[in-house]
Design an enzyme around this catalytic site. Structure first.
Site, PDB file in Angstrom:
ATOM      1  N   HIS A   1      56.610  22.433  10.940  1.00 59.13           N
ATOM      2  CA  HIS A   1      57.795  22.318  10.243  1.00 59.13           C
ATOM      3  C   HIS A   1      58.309  23.879  10.551  1.00 59.13           C
ATOM      4  CE1 HIS A   1      57.531  18.521   7.665  1.00 59.13           C
ATOM      5  NE2 HIS A   1      57.978  18.263   8.979  1.00 59.13           N
TER       6      HIS A   1
ATOM      7  N   HIS B   1      50.097  16.814   9.463  1.00 53.57           N
ATOM      8  CA  HIS B   1      50.272  16.158   8.381  1.00 53.57           C
ATOM      9  C   HIS B   1      49.680  14.701   8.450  1.00 53.57           C
ATOM     10  CE1 HIS B   1      53.460  18.931   7.985  1.00 53.57           C
ATOM     11  NE2 HIS B   1      54.281  18.597   9.071  1.00 53.57           N
TER      12      HIS B   1
ATOM     13  N   HIS C   1      57.940  12.850   2.997  1.00 56.29           N
ATOM     14  CA  HIS C   1      57.140  13.887   3.805  1.00 56.29           C
ATOM     15  C   HIS C   1      56.091  13.177   4.601  1.00 56.29           C
ATOM     16  CE1 HIS C   1      54.624  17.348   4.903  1.00 56.29           C
ATOM     17  NE2 HIS C   1      55.745  18.181   4.670  1.00 56.29           N
TER      18      HIS C   1
ATOM     19  N   GLU D   1      53.301  13.701   5.627  1.00 57.14           N
ATOM     20  CA  GLU D   1      51.716  13.693   4.716  1.00 57.14           C
ATOM     21  C   GLU D   1      51.578  12.691   4.113  1.00 57.14           C
ATOM     22  OE1 GLU D   1      50.406  17.394   3.346  1.00 57.14           O
ATOM     23  OE2 GLU D   1      48.851  16.184   1.979  1.00 57.14           O
TER      24      GLU D   1
ATOM     25  N   CYS E   1      45.394  22.304  -0.974  1.00 57.89           N
ATOM     26  CA  CYS E   1      44.554  22.957  -0.242  1.00 57.89           C
ATOM     27  C   CYS E   1      44.312  24.310  -0.496  1.00 57.89           C
ATOM     28  CB  CYS E   1      44.963  22.763   1.320  1.00 57.89           C
ATOM     29  SG  CYS E   1      46.243  23.918   1.951  1.00 57.89           S
TER      30      CYS E   1
ATOM     31  N   ASN F   1      55.402  23.347   1.964  1.00 58.08           N
ATOM     32  CA  ASN F   1      54.675  24.591   1.473  1.00 58.08           C
ATOM     33  C   ASN F   1      55.580  25.619   1.101  1.00 58.08           C
ATOM     34  OD1 ASN F   1      53.712  26.570   3.398  1.00 58.08           O
ATOM     35  ND2 ASN F   1      53.663  25.009   4.602  1.00 58.08           N
TER      36      ASN F   1
ATOM     37  N   SER G   1      53.370  27.698   7.831  1.00 54.60           N
ATOM     38  CA  SER G   1      53.754  27.351   9.472  1.00 54.60           C
ATOM     39  C   SER G   1      54.641  28.485   9.941  1.00 54.60           C
ATOM     40  CB  SER G   1      54.292  25.773   9.330  1.00 54.60           C
ATOM     41  OG  SER G   1      55.492  25.817   8.351  1.00 54.60           O
TER      42      SER G   1
END
Ligand code: F3S
Length: 272
Positions: free
Chosen positions: A37, A69, A119, A121, A184, A214, A255
């Site tokens: 992203h 993702h 999203h 993910e 994470c 994020n 990212s």
């Protein structure tokens, strides 16, 4: 004016690996959705001939790259059946989340995913199991009714604060609840160091894609502490944000490439 860059900012392990592996892959290469992203990186990849496609229906030959993702397993099966090469760059942390969700489902739990329902993910996680529930915010908890036991996983980039809040509320709703903390480490570290820095400065600049989960979380976390601005590149910086400011903090999503961060730091140091 002093400018400080947060200790943990920019590319995480999963994103770094995805970009390196994609660059190394030759022949006709397609990424299923933008690899990460970040529009600046996507432009660079385009220049290297790596095309973005929305679906494997658009590909007849070559290699399809599964981004960090992840995707539901059936997408990979379909690509293989079509005779396409598949390079699965799903981040291992995302894979772990998919596995936990599957495990809860197999044990007979109602699976709850805390994250953004649109999203990729989250779509990848829920695409592997039947009838799961996605909770985006505290208001969504009303969807949890009449379930004996629920198993909860988190989108890897959720904020730890929101996760705690939601779990506390969910506990009031069910007899049995099991959780897998799937946020994470890269996310946790970035949020932690951004928060520490936000407490010491009078303006925070968060650099990253507007569509990056994020990065948006970093903005939320910093906004609770100090005035915060979200930008994608140094071109968006505005002079008046810096008036009467003595110390500016900078952080960046997982990212966001180093060169984009450096451009922001340099412009702040040189112009404001
Ligand atoms: Fe993976 Fe976490 Fe990065 S899930 S892609 S290491 S933000």
């Amino acid at each position: 004016m002093k400018a400080t860059l947060a200790k943990n900012s920019g590319f995480c392990f999963g994103v770094k690996r995805a970009i390196e592996e994609t660059m190394k892959t030759g022949g006709k290469v397609y990424t299923l959705g933008p690899l990460i992203h970040n529009p600046q990186v996507i432009e660079k990849l385009k220049g290297e001939g790596k095309k973005v496609v929305k679906s494997i229906n658009e590909v007849d030959k070559g290699t399809v790259i599964i981004r960090t993702h992840g995707v539901p397993g059936k997408v990979i099966e379909r690509a293989k059946k079509k005779g396409l090469g598949v390079l699965d760059l799903t981040c291992p942390f995302v894979k772990k989340t998919q596995d936990y969700a599957k495990e809860f489902f197999d044990k007979g739990f109602k699976v709850v995913v805390v994250g953004e329902k649109n999203h990729p993910e989250v779509k990848g996680i829920v695409g592997n199991i039947k009838n799961s529930i996605v909770i985006e915010n505290l208001g969504d908890i009303k969807k949890i009714k009449g379930y004996e036991k629920i198993g909860v996983v988190f989108q890897t980039t959720q904020s730890s604060e929101r996760a705690k809040e939601i779990i506390t509320k969910l506990r009031e709703k069910c007899k049995e609840i099991e959780t897998a903390n799937t946020i994470c480490n890269a996310t946790l570290e970035r949020q932690k160091t951004a928060k520490e820095l936000a407490k010491k400065v009078d303006l925070m600049i968060v650099v990253g894609g507007y569509n990056s989960g994020n990065t948006k979380r970093l903005v939320e976390v910093c906004k609770c502490i100090v005035e915060t601005r979200h930008i994608e590149t140094e071109k968006e910086l505005e002079k008046e944000w810096f008036e009467n400011k003595k110390h500016v903090g900078i952080t960046a999503g997982a990212s966001t490439p180093g060169w984009v961060i450096n451009n922001v730091v340099e412009r702040i140091k040189n112009e404001f």
